[in-house]
Design a protein around this motif. Structure first.
Motif, mmCIF file in Angstrom:
data_model
loop_
_atom_site.group_PDB
_atom_site.id
_atom_site.type_symbol
_atom_site.label_atom_id
_atom_site.label_comp_id
_atom_site.label_asym_id
_atom_site.label_seq_id
_atom_site.Cartn_x
_atom_site.Cartn_y
_atom_site.Cartn_z
ATOM 1 N N LEU A 16 -34.917 -24.947 71.358
ATOM 2 C CA LEU A 16 -33.943 -25.490 72.139
ATOM 3 C C LEU A 16 -34.446 -27.017 72.528
ATOM 4 C CD1 LEU A 16 -33.113 -22.490 74.376
ATOM 5 C CD2 LEU A 16 -31.439 -23.547 72.936
ATOM 6 N N HIS A 17 -35.632 -27.184 72.797
ATOM 7 C CA HIS A 17 -36.023 -28.495 72.824
ATOM 8 C C HIS A 17 -35.886 -29.540 71.565
ATOM 9 C CE1 HIS A 17 -37.938 -28.212 76.865
ATOM 10 N NE2 HIS A 17 -38.421 -26.845 76.609
ATOM 11 N N ALA A 18 -36.073 -28.809 70.467
ATOM 12 C CA ALA A 18 -35.772 -29.851 69.267
ATOM 13 C C ALA A 18 -34.271 -30.309 69.176
ATOM 14 C CB ALA A 18 -36.183 -29.132 67.933
ATOM 15 N N LEU A 19 -33.430 -29.190 69.659
ATOM 16 C CA LEU A 19 -31.826 -29.471 69.570
ATOM 17 C C LEU A 19 -31.603 -30.494 70.668
ATOM 18 C CD1 LEU A 19 -29.383 -28.605 68.481
ATOM 19 C CD2 LEU A 19 -29.070 -26.805 70.456
ATOM 20 N N ARG A 20 -32.055 -30.509 71.786
ATOM 21 C CA ARG A 20 -32.062 -31.729 72.812
ATOM 22 C C ARG A 20 -32.472 -32.933 72.284
ATOM 23 N NH1 ARG A 20 -34.950 -33.452 77.236
ATOM 24 N NH2 ARG A 20 -33.641 -34.162 78.868
ATOM 25 N N GLU A 21 -33.583 -32.946 71.866
ATOM 26 C CA GLU A 21 -34.093 -34.115 71.231
ATOM 27 C C GLU A 21 -33.009 -34.881 70.179
ATOM 28 O OE1 GLU A 21 -36.698 -36.100 72.116
ATOM 29 O OE2 GLU A 21 -36.879 -34.529 73.615
ATOM 30 N N ARG A 22 -32.557 -33.985 69.329
ATOM 31 C CA ARG A 22 -31.613 -34.475 68.359
ATOM 32 C C ARG A 22 -30.428 -35.095 69.038
ATOM 33 N NH1 ARG A 22 -33.389 -29.900 65.459
ATOM 34 N NH2 ARG A 22 -31.274 -28.756 65.829
ATOM 35 N N PHE A 23 -29.820 -34.315 69.950
ATOM 36 C CA PHE A 23 -28.727 -34.816 70.656
ATOM 37 C C PHE A 23 -29.236 -36.162 71.442
ATOM 38 C CE2 PHE A 23 -27.010 -30.445 70.946
ATOM 39 C CZ PHE A 23 -26.097 -30.360 70.125
ATOM 40 N N LEU A 24 -30.299 -36.231 71.981
ATOM 41 C CA LEU A 24 -30.504 -37.400 72.594
ATOM 42 C C LEU A 24 -30.800 -38.718 71.698
ATOM 43 C CD1 LEU A 24 -33.180 -36.421 75.337
ATOM 44 C CD2 LEU A 24 -31.061 -37.166 75.891
ATOM 45 N N ALA A 25 -31.223 -38.316 70.514
ATOM 46 C CA ALA A 25 -31.393 -39.438 69.500
ATOM 47 C C ALA A 25 -30.059 -39.845 68.970
ATOM 48 C CB ALA A 25 -32.402 -39.029 68.354
ATOM 49 N N ALA A 26 -28.959 -39.016 69.008
ATOM 50 C CA ALA A 26 -27.653 -39.294 68.469
ATOM 51 C C ALA A 26 -26.959 -39.802 69.634
ATOM 52 C CB ALA A 26 -27.068 -38.152 68.001
ATOM 53 N N ARG A 27 -27.395 -39.789 70.758
ATOM 54 C CA ARG A 27 -26.928 -40.478 71.839
ATOM 55 C C ARG A 27 -25.603 -39.688 72.444
ATOM 56 N NH1 ARG A 27 -26.862 -47.232 71.187
ATOM 57 N NH2 ARG A 27 -29.057 -47.091 70.889
ATOM 58 N N THR A 35 -27.638 -28.854 76.813
ATOM 59 C CA THR A 35 -28.853 -28.158 76.021
ATOM 60 C C THR A 35 -30.020 -27.754 77.267
ATOM 61 O OG1 THR A 35 -28.143 -28.997 73.833
ATOM 62 C CG2 THR A 35 -30.422 -28.166 74.254
ATOM 63 N N TYR A 36 -29.972 -29.026 78.029
ATOM 64 C CA TYR A 36 -31.098 -28.831 79.087
ATOM 65 C C TYR A 36 -30.661 -27.736 79.927
ATOM 66 C CZ TYR A 36 -33.049 -30.022 83.642
ATOM 67 O OH TYR A 36 -33.621 -30.329 84.844
ATOM 68 N N LEU A 37 -29.561 -27.608 80.304
ATOM 69 C CA LEU A 37 -29.109 -26.486 81.329
ATOM 70 C C LEU A 37 -29.499 -25.236 80.553
ATOM 71 C CD1 LEU A 37 -25.918 -27.836 82.773
ATOM 72 C CD2 LEU A 37 -28.060 -27.830 83.757
ATOM 73 N N ILE A 38 -29.269 -24.979 79.486
ATOM 74 C CA ILE A 38 -29.608 -23.706 78.550
ATOM 75 C C ILE A 38 -30.916 -23.604 78.425
ATOM 76 C CG2 ILE A 38 -29.583 -22.680 76.257
ATOM 77 C CD1 ILE A 38 -26.701 -24.154 75.718
ATOM 78 N N ILE A 39 -31.771 -24.453 78.223
ATOM 79 C CA ILE A 39 -33.103 -24.277 78.161
ATOM 80 C C ILE A 39 -33.716 -24.048 79.771
ATOM 81 C CG2 ILE A 39 -35.305 -25.750 78.354
ATOM 82 C CD1 ILE A 39 -33.855 -27.543 76.293
ATOM 83 N N GLN A 40 -32.935 -24.266 80.730
ATOM 84 C CA GLN A 40 -33.460 -24.033 82.163
ATOM 85 C C GLN A 40 -33.186 -22.584 82.288
ATOM 86 O OE1 GLN A 40 -35.473 -25.961 84.114
ATOM 87 N NE2 GLN A 40 -35.422 -27.093 82.332
ATOM 88 N N HIS A 41 -32.095 -22.179 81.705
ATOM 89 C CA HIS A 41 -31.580 -20.764 81.817
ATOM 90 C C HIS A 41 -32.633 -19.755 81.084
ATOM 91 C CE1 HIS A 41 -29.307 -17.248 82.352
ATOM 92 N NE2 HIS A 41 -29.075 -17.194 81.091
ATOM 93 N N ALA A 42 -32.952 -20.380 79.854
ATOM 94 C CA ALA A 42 -34.059 -19.464 79.050
ATOM 95 C C ALA A 42 -35.101 -19.432 79.634
ATOM 96 C CB ALA A 42 -34.183 -20.373 77.786
ATOM 97 N N TYR A 43 -35.749 -20.310 80.537
ATOM 98 C CA TYR A 43 -37.026 -20.239 81.110
ATOM 99 C C TYR A 43 -36.830 -19.289 82.252
ATOM 100 C CZ TYR A 43 -39.790 -24.065 78.946
ATOM 101 O OH TYR A 43 -40.257 -24.826 78.074
#
Length: 55
Positions: A16-27, A35-43
């Motif tokens: 999930l963190h890698a996915l978020r980084e890819r989205f950020l890189a792609a603007r 994805t950040y919200l999903i990560i928070q839910h996963a935690y």
């Protein structure tokens, strides 16, 4: 929590963190935020499993 479950959670969160980084890189900030919200839910789920499995 078993070693296997810890490994599963680690893999899931790393993915999930890698996915978020890819989205950020792609603007794609909207997708990165989702994805950040999903990560928070996963935690939250991880914490529930971690602390309820001890009791």
């Amino acid at each position: 929590m078993s070693h296997e479950r810890k490994t599963q959670w680690t893999h899931r969160l790393e993915h999930l963190h890698a996915l978020r980084e890819r989205f950020l890189a792609a603007r794609r900030y909207d997708r990165a935020y989702e994805t950040y919200l999903i990560i928070q839910h996963a935690y939250d789920l991880w914490a529930d499993e971690m602390f309820h499995s001890r009791g």
